[in-house]
Design a protein around this motif. Structure first.
Motif, short mmCIF file in Angstrom:
data_model
loop_
_atom_site.label_atom_id
_atom_site.label_comp_id
_atom_site.label_asym_id
_atom_site.label_seq_id
_atom_site.Cartn_x
_atom_site.Cartn_y
_atom_site.Cartn_z
N GLY A 1 0.79 -1.23 0.00
CA GLY A 1 0.00 0.00 0.00
C GLY A 1 0.82 1.28 0.00
O GLY A 1 0.35 2.31 -0.48
N GLY A 2 2.05 1.22 0.54
CA GLY A 2 2.87 2.44 0.65
C GLY A 2 3.05 3.16 -0.69
O GLY A 2 2.68 4.32 -0.83
N PRO A 3 3.59 2.44 -1.69
CA PRO A 3 3.79 3.11 -2.98
C PRO A 3 2.48 3.58 -3.62
O PRO A 3 2.45 4.62 -4.27
CB PRO A 3 4.46 2.02 -3.84
CG PRO A 3 5.00 1.02 -2.88
CD PRO A 3 4.16 1.08 -1.65
N GLU A 4 1.39 2.82 -3.40
CA GLU A 4 0.08 3.20 -3.97
C GLU A 4 -0.40 4.51 -3.36
O GLU A 4 -0.82 5.43 -4.06
CB GLU A 4 -0.97 2.11 -3.65
CG GLU A 4 -0.75 0.82 -4.36
CD GLU A 4 -1.23 0.88 -5.81
OE1 GLU A 4 -2.32 1.42 -6.05
OE2 GLU A 4 -0.49 0.41 -6.69
N ILE A 5 -0.34 4.58 -2.02
CA ILE A 5 -0.78 5.81 -1.34
C ILE A 5 0.10 6.98 -1.76
O ILE A 5 -0.38 8.07 -2.05
CB ILE A 5 -0.79 5.60 0.20
CG1 ILE A 5 -1.95 4.65 0.56
CG2 ILE A 5 -0.91 6.94 0.95
CD1 ILE A 5 -2.15 4.41 2.04
N ALA A 6 1.41 6.73 -1.81
CA ALA A 6 2.34 7.81 -2.18
C ALA A 6 2.03 8.36 -3.57
O ALA A 6 2.09 9.57 -3.80
CB ALA A 6 3.78 7.30 -2.11
N GLY B 1 11.85 0.09 4.32
CA GLY B 1 11.04 0.23 3.11
C GLY B 1 10.29 1.55 2.99
O GLY B 1 10.19 2.11 1.90
N VAL B 2 9.78 2.07 4.11
CA VAL B 2 8.99 3.30 4.05
C VAL B 2 9.88 4.51 3.73
O VAL B 2 9.39 5.56 3.31
CB VAL B 2 8.18 3.49 5.36
CG1 VAL B 2 7.31 4.73 5.31
CG2 VAL B 2 7.31 2.26 5.63
N SER B 3 11.19 4.35 3.89
CA SER B 3 12.09 5.47 3.56
C SER B 3 12.14 5.71 2.05
O SER B 3 12.75 6.67 1.59
CB SER B 3 13.49 5.25 4.13
OG SER B 3 14.14 4.20 3.48
N ALA B 4 11.46 4.84 1.28
CA ALA B 4 11.34 5.10 -0.17
C ALA B 4 10.31 6.20 -0.43
O ALA B 4 10.18 6.67 -1.55
CB ALA B 4 10.92 3.82 -0.89
N ASN B 5 9.57 6.61 0.61
CA ASN B 5 8.52 7.62 0.44
C ASN B 5 9.11 9.02 0.24
O ASN B 5 9.81 9.55 1.11
CB ASN B 5 7.62 7.59 1.70
CG ASN B 5 6.44 8.50 1.55
OD1 ASN B 5 6.56 9.71 1.69
ND2 ASN B 5 5.30 7.92 1.25
N THR B 6 8.79 9.61 -0.89
CA THR B 6 9.41 10.88 -1.26
C THR B 6 9.07 12.00 -0.28
O THR B 6 9.95 12.79 0.09
CB THR B 6 8.95 11.29 -2.69
OG1 THR B 6 9.23 10.19 -3.54
CG2 THR B 6 9.67 12.51 -3.20
#
Ligand code: KG4
Ligand code: ZN
Length: 338
Positions: free
Chosen positions: A185-190, A277-282
């Motif tokens: 979900g992280g990349p989708e939400i981002a 993994g969440v550190s991939a969030n821009t």
């Protein structure tokens, strides 16, 4: 087996299989020469990792991934000086695939085996591209963990705060599931959040003690917010998906940074690092760098390929352990630290 001393010039093969990414990397002379990762799409339709499917996928990916890593690094297996492998934490069935492969290689090549803690490896990822200034405050944000770690020197990790329930990655994944979006979900939400207004709605922070985090409340508050809004307008989510994602992501980032700022008041630090993994969030990356500037601190965030699970970080952590002569004894069981 008595192991010869390994130096920073050694060639290390890293292997990672703790969750749903099969990865192999080669480190030569302290530099990453290759880092090959096979992700597993098989879990997508289930909305989360299915352990049995993960271990089966690791079994079919692991040898091709190792071969690809050796080929990219332009070395042969017999040139490897040591094998570093994730020992845990992780899914038992997944860990065992990497461990048994590494054990087989170690025995057949007569080369030492290094057991790596997956969380320490995420922190070690910061050393791949930076010369880290200590003491460092590291924020580890992944699908299974959310921790604040004070690092006084390489290998000396003190957990000074962590989540009392869900990890922040889970808050992203479960939030996406609530909104009927894909996994992870992280990349989708981002992706959606980049088009939305972060101040569209404020999701409340949980009251926690000291430097603890809590993320189970925010997903419930997303659920009730949507239920209520959809009652008033059945198309509320479709019309406002980008805004809701932006607001949810913004609230999660604020919750993380609030604890980092609190920790900085207590722990003397020269630098801050963001890993997992969440550190991939821009948005999180940008906010983290901004905070470092405000506080006059150095900041380190790995390149995207070293944020989510990868074997380069295992090789790097393995090198640190090898320099301290910390090897696994092949006769010692169990290997896993799940
Ligand atoms: O470190 P990692 O690859 O695996 C674990 O050890 O858990 O982290 C996976 C987590 C998942 O929860 C995923 O949704 C999250 O990292 N993630 C992101 C992004 N990319 C991956 N979260 C927010 N924004 C992203 N761009
Ligand atoms: Zn991880």
């Amino acid at each position: 087996m008595s192991n010869p001393p390994l130096s920073a010039n050694s060639t290390i093969l890293g292997i990672e299989s703790s969750c749903d990414d099969t990865s192999a990397a080669v480190m030569i002379n302290g530099k990453i020469a290759s880092n090959i990762t096979a992700s597993q799409d098989v879990h997508r339709k289930y909305g989360g990792v299915v352990p049995e499917l993960a271990s089966r996928a690791h079994q079919s990916h692991i040898i091709p991934v190792i071969n690809a890593a050796l080929e990219k690094a332009q070395i042969r297996l017999k040139e490897v000086d040591a094998i570093a492998v994730t020992q845990g934490p992780g899914l038992m069935g997944s860990l065992v695939v990497g461990l048994n492969t590494a054990k087989g290689l170690s025995l057949s090549l007569n080369k030492p085996l290094i057991g790596v803690n997956h969380l320490h490896a995420h922190i070690a990822a910061l050393h791949i591209e930076n010369s880290v200034k200590f003491p460092m405050l590291a924020l580890l944000v992944s699908g299974g963990h959310t921790q604040l770690i004070w690092v006084t020197e390489t290998g000396n990790y003190e957990i000074i705060g962590q989540t009392i329930d869900d990890a922040v990655g889970e808050a992203f994944d479960k939030g996406a599931k609530i909104m009927g979006m894909g996994y992870p979900g992280g990349p989708e939400i981002a992706k959606w959040a980049s088009q939305g207004d972060p101040l569209f709605h404020k999701f409340p922070d949980s009251q926690t003690e000291n430097l603890e985090f809590s993320f189970s409340g925010i997903k419930t508050s997303l659920l009730y917010y949507l239920k209520k809004s959809l009652k008033e307008d059945p198309e509320f989510l479709e019309k406002n998906r980008a805004h809701i994602c932006a607001a949810y992501q913004h609230s999660l980032i604020e919750m993380l940074l609030k604890r980092v700022k609190k920790a900085l008041k207590i722990y003397p630090t020269a630098s801050i690092g963001l890993v997992g993994g969440v550190s991939a969030n821009t948005m999180l990356r940008n906010s983290f760098v901004r905070l470092a500037h405000q506080k006059n601190l150095e900041s380190y965030i790995p390149s995207f390929e070293y944020c989510t699970d990868n074997a380069a970080m295992i090789a790097q952590a393995g090198l640190f352990l090898a320099e301290q002569q910390k090897f696994l004894n092949l006769d010692e069981l169990p290997y896993t630290r799940a």
